[in-house]
Scaffold this motif. Structure first.
Motif, PDB file in Angstrom:
ATOM      1  N   ILE A  63      26.955  30.991 -20.259  1.00  0.00           N
ATOM      2  CA  ILE A  63      27.728  30.225 -21.235  1.00  0.00           C
ATOM      3  C   ILE A  63      26.956  28.966 -21.609  1.00  0.00           C
ATOM      4  N   GLU A  64      26.893  28.684 -22.869  1.00  0.00           N
ATOM      5  CA  GLU A  64      26.236  27.472 -23.345  1.00  0.00           C
ATOM      6  C   GLU A  64      27.207  26.691 -24.216  1.00  0.00           C
ATOM      7  N   LYS A  65      27.033  25.400 -24.235  1.00  0.00           N
ATOM      8  CA  LYS A  65      27.852  24.582 -25.120  1.00  0.00           C
ATOM      9  C   LYS A  65      26.997  24.157 -26.309  1.00  0.00           C
ATOM     10  N   ILE A  66      27.629  24.034 -27.419  1.00  0.00           N
ATOM     11  CA  ILE A  66      26.937  23.628 -28.649  1.00  0.00           C
ATOM     12  C   ILE A  66      26.839  22.109 -28.658  1.00  0.00           C
ATOM     13  N   GLN A  83      26.692  17.772 -37.225  1.00  0.00           N
ATOM     14  CA  GLN A  83      26.074  19.088 -37.392  1.00  0.00           C
ATOM     15  C   GLN A  83      25.524  19.585 -36.056  1.00  0.00           C
ATOM     16  N   PRO A  84      25.585  20.899 -35.812  1.00  0.00           N
ATOM     17  CA  PRO A  84      25.025  21.456 -34.579  1.00  0.00           C
ATOM     18  C   PRO A  84      23.524  21.170 -34.505  1.00  0.00           C
ATOM     19  N   THR A  85      23.085  20.763 -33.295  1.00  0.00           N
ATOM     20  CA  THR A  85      21.664  20.471 -33.102  1.00  0.00           C
ATOM     21  C   THR A  85      21.019  21.401 -32.094  1.00  0.00           C
ATOM     22  N   GLY A  86      21.788  22.230 -31.444  1.00  0.00           N
ATOM     23  CA  GLY A  86      21.254  23.156 -30.446  1.00  0.00           C
ATOM     24  C   GLY A  86      22.300  23.448 -29.400  1.00  0.00           C
ATOM     25  N   THR A  87      21.846  24.001 -28.295  1.00  0.00           N
ATOM     26  CA  THR A  87      22.756  24.323 -27.206  1.00  0.00           C
ATOM     27  C   THR A  87      22.197  23.752 -25.909  1.00  0.00           C
ATOM     28  N   ALA A  88      23.100  23.615 -24.947  1.00  0.00           N
ATOM     29  CA  ALA A  88      22.741  23.150 -23.606  1.00  0.00           C
ATOM     30  C   ALA A  88      23.527  24.000 -22.617  1.00  0.00           C
ATOM     31  N   PRO A  89      23.042  24.112 -21.387  1.00  0.00           N
ATOM     32  CA  PRO A  89      23.788  24.873 -20.380  1.00  0.00           C
ATOM     33  C   PRO A  89      25.179  24.281 -20.190  1.00  0.00           C
ATOM     34  N   PHE A  90      26.136  25.143 -19.963  1.00  0.00           N
ATOM     35  CA  PHE A  90      27.514  24.718 -19.728  1.00  0.00           C
ATOM     36  C   PHE A  90      27.604  24.038 -18.370  1.00  0.00           C
ATOM     37  N   ASP A  91      28.262  22.891 -18.314  1.00  0.00           N
ATOM     38  CA  ASP A  91      28.474  22.181 -17.067  1.00  0.00           C
ATOM     39  C   ASP A  91      29.971  22.012 -16.892  1.00  0.00           C
TER      40      ASP A  91
END
Length: 82
Positions: free
Chosen positions: A62-65, A72-80
């Protein structure tokens, strides 16, 4: 790997959870003999480990946006979850 351990590893998360719930009901009923209770407890522990591993694997995917200052969306990061 024993046949039972292999069978547990092949269960879907939902099937493993359902079987674990059945084991808990059986143990809580008090109808199982001591030997059966020990076997059920062992199977339940293996099922719990399998469910936990599947949840951890799912959480790792799962990743968060990430959103920039402009919204505006800039990428994703690991879900914490913390």
């Amino acid at each position: 790997m024993s046949d039972q351990s292999q069978a547990i590893s092949e269960l879907s998360f939902e099937a493993a959870l359902k079987r674990l719930e059945e084991i808990v009901r059986r143990l809580e009923s008090g109808d199982a003999s001591l030997d059966e209770s020990i076997e059920l407890y062992g199977e339940g522990d293996r099922l719990r480990q399998q469910c936990e591993a599947r949840l951890q694997a799912a959480q790792a995917r799962i990743e968060k946006i990430q959103v920039g200052r402009d919204g505006q969306p800039t990428g994703t990061a690991p879900f914490d979850p913390a």
